[in-house]
Motif scaffolding. Sequence first.
Motif, short mmCIF file in Angstrom:
data_model
loop_
_atom_site.label_atom_id
_atom_site.label_comp_id
_atom_site.label_asym_id
_atom_site.label_seq_id
_atom_site.Cartn_x
_atom_site.Cartn_y
_atom_site.Cartn_z
N UNK A 116 0.86 -1.18 0.00
CA UNK A 116 0.00 0.00 0.00
C UNK A 116 0.90 1.24 0.00
N UNK A 117 0.78 2.05 -1.06
CA UNK A 117 1.67 3.20 -1.20
C UNK A 117 1.14 4.42 -0.45
N UNK A 118 2.06 5.13 0.22
CA UNK A 118 1.73 6.37 0.92
C UNK A 118 2.79 7.42 0.56
N UNK A 119 2.43 8.68 0.80
CA UNK A 119 3.32 9.79 0.52
C UNK A 119 4.45 9.87 1.53
N UNK A 120 4.10 9.80 2.81
CA UNK A 120 5.06 9.83 3.91
C UNK A 120 4.49 8.95 5.02
N UNK A 121 5.31 8.28 5.80
CA UNK A 121 4.79 7.28 6.73
C UNK A 121 4.02 7.83 7.92
N UNK A 122 4.33 9.07 8.35
CA UNK A 122 3.81 9.55 9.63
C UNK A 122 2.93 10.80 9.55
N UNK A 123 2.52 11.19 8.36
CA UNK A 123 1.68 12.38 8.26
C UNK A 123 0.88 12.36 6.97
N UNK A 124 -0.01 13.35 6.84
CA UNK A 124 -0.81 13.47 5.63
C UNK A 124 -1.81 12.34 5.47
N UNK A 125 -2.07 12.00 4.21
CA UNK A 125 -3.09 10.99 3.91
C UNK A 125 -2.69 9.59 4.39
N UNK A 126 -1.40 9.38 4.66
CA UNK A 126 -0.97 8.08 5.17
C UNK A 126 -1.68 7.74 6.47
N UNK A 127 -1.94 8.76 7.29
CA UNK A 127 -2.61 8.51 8.57
C UNK A 127 -4.07 8.12 8.37
N UNK A 128 -4.69 8.64 7.32
CA UNK A 128 -6.06 8.22 7.02
C UNK A 128 -6.08 6.73 6.69
N UNK A 129 -5.11 6.31 5.87
CA UNK A 129 -5.03 4.88 5.52
C UNK A 129 -4.79 4.04 6.77
N UNK A 130 -3.86 4.47 7.61
CA UNK A 130 -3.56 3.71 8.82
C UNK A 130 -4.76 3.65 9.76
N UNK A 131 -5.49 4.76 9.83
CA UNK A 131 -6.68 4.82 10.68
C UNK A 131 -7.77 3.87 10.17
N UNK A 132 -8.04 3.91 8.88
CA UNK A 132 -9.12 3.10 8.31
C UNK A 132 -8.76 1.62 8.25
N UNK A 133 -7.55 1.34 7.76
CA UNK A 133 -7.15 -0.06 7.64
C UNK A 133 -6.89 -0.69 8.99
N UNK A 134 -6.20 0.05 9.86
CA UNK A 134 -5.93 -0.47 11.20
C UNK A 134 -7.20 -0.68 11.99
N UNK A 135 -8.15 0.26 11.85
CA UNK A 135 -9.42 0.13 12.56
C UNK A 135 -10.21 -1.08 12.10
N UNK A 136 -9.98 -1.50 10.86
CA UNK A 136 -10.66 -2.69 10.32
C UNK A 136 -9.86 -3.96 10.53
N UNK A 137 -8.70 -3.82 11.22
CA UNK A 137 -7.88 -4.99 11.49
C UNK A 137 -7.14 -5.52 10.28
#
Length: 293
Positions: A116-137
């Motif tokens: 899963x590609x992100x712009x930067x690991x710790x900010x921006x839209x990457x956190x949206x991905x981490x929030x949504x995917x992580x929340x879904x396990x």
Amino acid sequence: MVRRPSDCGCRGRWGSLVILRQSHFVPPVPYLLATELGFLDSVEVQSTRTTSSAEQLAGLLDGTIDVAITAMDNLFEWDRAGARLRLIAQVEATTPLGIYARDEMATMADLAGFRFAVDAPDNGFALLARHLLGGAGIDVDYVVIGGVRERFEALLAGEIDASLLGPPFDKLAEQAGMRCVSEVNELLPQLPGQGLVVRTELLGSEELTGYMRALARGAASGESMDEQAGVALLERHGYQSAAATAWAARARTLSVDPMGLELLTQIRRGLGMLSGRKPLAELCETGPLLRAS
């Protein structure tokens, strides 16, 4: 901000032509409207496309960029990195985003274990991905690949399996056979659009006030513009099939939505990434927009 001699008369202070250097991933609607309708004629803007938020931060730190159109969440990390910046406007009501993946993947759950590609690991839209995917396990292999255009190209080339994409690259991905496995805005309806971030030494400048006045006029003009004309304008500027979506998500006002800031703060808190960072509200400055009004 740089100044250079003008060959056909001068404008601005000190008898020189003022240039504000802007960095963006995709030019926002208020800026395009201001350009198209001549509101920026009194301010010279050198606008360039960036390949990543890291590139934007480097330019803001070394003074080669004056203003950046970027995800608001970036300011958490940029401030922590020592950049003296303020968020002064919101240039989209929201950023239309989808999680796009190779066609054989039908749901977010199918992304487990894939790249899963992100712009930067710790900010921006990457956190949206981490929030949504992580929340879904769902555990994925995060890969850092530039800005949205670079992630789109990597997806088409098979170098990654999924990423977050917005206009116009979301529709281009669909046309290329990729599948939207989740609409981010349906899951996060208060998601704020991109913000305008500026170096603090420019906050009180006449040039920034003039620029903000032009953007505000651009946003206001969109309210009286026929939708068909607005969509056509975005198509001329490269939005293609995503023009209607981007037009619908345009900023009606440049004021920063506090509910959006709170959502970004809650996402960081949930990921355990808020400690030691200033609240976004402390990094907002309303003065430039008020003076422009």
